[in-house]
Motif scaffolding. Structure first.
Motif: not given
Length: 271
Positions: A97-103, A92-95
C-alpha cells in the motif's frame, strides 16, 4: 481279640451316630455356607473386576493425556503458523500500500493532475467567469432598461388615458385650466397633453385593446416608436429639455394610440 472286636462293634454304632449327627449338622449349615461362599466369591470377583477397571481407566487416562497433548501441540503449531502467515501478509500488504500510494501520487501528479495544466485551466476559467459576469451585467442592464421602458410606456399610456378622461380641464382663452397656473413659467405637462388629445368617452374594451397594441409595440425592440423613449432616458434632467422631449414623445405616442384606437374600432365593427 473278641474283646477288641466287641469294642470295635460298639464304636461302630457310636461312629454311625456321630456320622449321622455331623451330616445332619452339615445339611443344616449347607445353605448358609453356600450363601456365605457366594458372597465371598462375589466380593472377590467384584474387587478383582474393579481393580482391573481401575487399571484400564488409569491406562486410558494416560493414553488420552498423551493423545490430547499431541493433538493440542499440533493444533497450536498450526495456529502459530497461521498467525505468522497472517502477520507476514499484513506486513506485505502494508508495504505494498505504501509503495502503491507513492507511485500513484507520483503518476497522478505528473501525468493526470499536472500543476501547470491545472493552473492554466484555472486561469482560463477565471477569465471565462469574468466574461460571463460581464455578459450577465450587460444582460441585467438591458433588462433593467427594458423594465424602465415598459414602466415609462405604462406611465405615458396612463397619462394619455387620464388626459382623455380629464379633457374638460383644458384651458381656454377666457379661463385658464387647473394645470395652467399663471404663476408657472411654463405650462404643465398635463396641460400640453390635454391640448394634443381629444376627448373620448371611456370604453373599457377600447382601453384593453389599446394597451394590448402598446404591449405588442413594446415587445418589438426595433420598432421606431421606442427610439424616442430610449433617447429620452439618456437625456439630461433639464426641465425645459425634458418638456420639449416629452412633447415629441407625446406626439409620437398620440399617433400610435390613434392607430390602436382605429384598430379597436375596426375590431368592434367586425365583431
Amino acid at each position: 481279640n473278641m474283646a477288641e472286636l466287641l469294642k470295635i462293634k460298639s464304636e461302630v454304632e457310636e461312629f454311625k451316630k456321630e456320622y449321622f449327627y455331623r451330616n445332619s449338622q452339615a445339611e443344616e449349615n449347607r445353605q448358609r455356607e453356600y450363601q456365605a461362599a457366594n458372597r465371598i466369591q462375589s466380593w472377590f470377583r467384584a474387587s478383582k473386576v474393579r481393580a482391573y477397571l481401575s487399571h484400564l481407566h488409569k491406562k486410558a487416562i494416560i493414553i488420552q493425556r498423551i493423545w490430547r497433548g499431541f493433538t493440542a501441540r499440533a493444533r497450536f503449531r498450526q495456529m502459530v503458523k497461521a498467525a505468522y502467515f497472517i502477520m507476514k501478509m499484513n506486513f506485505y500488504e502494508e508495504m505494498a500500500v505504501r509503495i502503491q500510494k507513492r507511485w500513484r501520487g507520483f503518476f497522478v501528479r505528473k501525468y493526470i493532475h499536472n500543476y501547470y495544466a491545472r493552473k492554466s485551466y484555472l486561469e482560463g476559467l477565471s477569465r471565462k467567469n469574468e466574461l460571463v459576469r460581464m455578459e450577465l451585467a450587460e444582460l441585467e442592464e438591458l433588462q433593467k432598461r427594458e423594465r424602465d421602458c415598459v414602466e415609462m410606456v405604462k406611465e405615458q399610456t396612463a397619462k394619455v388615458y387620464q388626459a382623455h378622461r380629464l379633457h374638460h380641464l383644458l384651458s381656454t382663452k377666457q379661463c385658464p385650466g387647473v394645470f395652467n397656473s399663471p404663476f408657472r413659467p411654463a405650462p404643465h405637462e398635463m396641460e400640453l397633453l390635454l391640448r394634443q388629445v381629444k376627448y373620448q368617452a371611456p370604453a373599457r374594451r377600447k382601453r384593453v385593446i389599446i394597451l394590448q397594441s402598446v404591449i405588442l409595440i413594446i415587445k418589438d425592440p426595433q420598432h421606431p416608436l421606442l427610439v424616442p423613449l430610449d433617447m429620452a432616458l439618456d437625456e439630461s434632467r433639464d426641465p425645459l429639455k425634458l418638456l420639449l422631449k416629452k412633447n415629441d414623445i407625446i406626439k409620437t405616442w398620440q399617433t400610435a394610440l390613434l392607430g390602436a384606437t382605429a384598430q379597436s374600432r375596426l375590431v368592434s365593427v367586425f365583431q
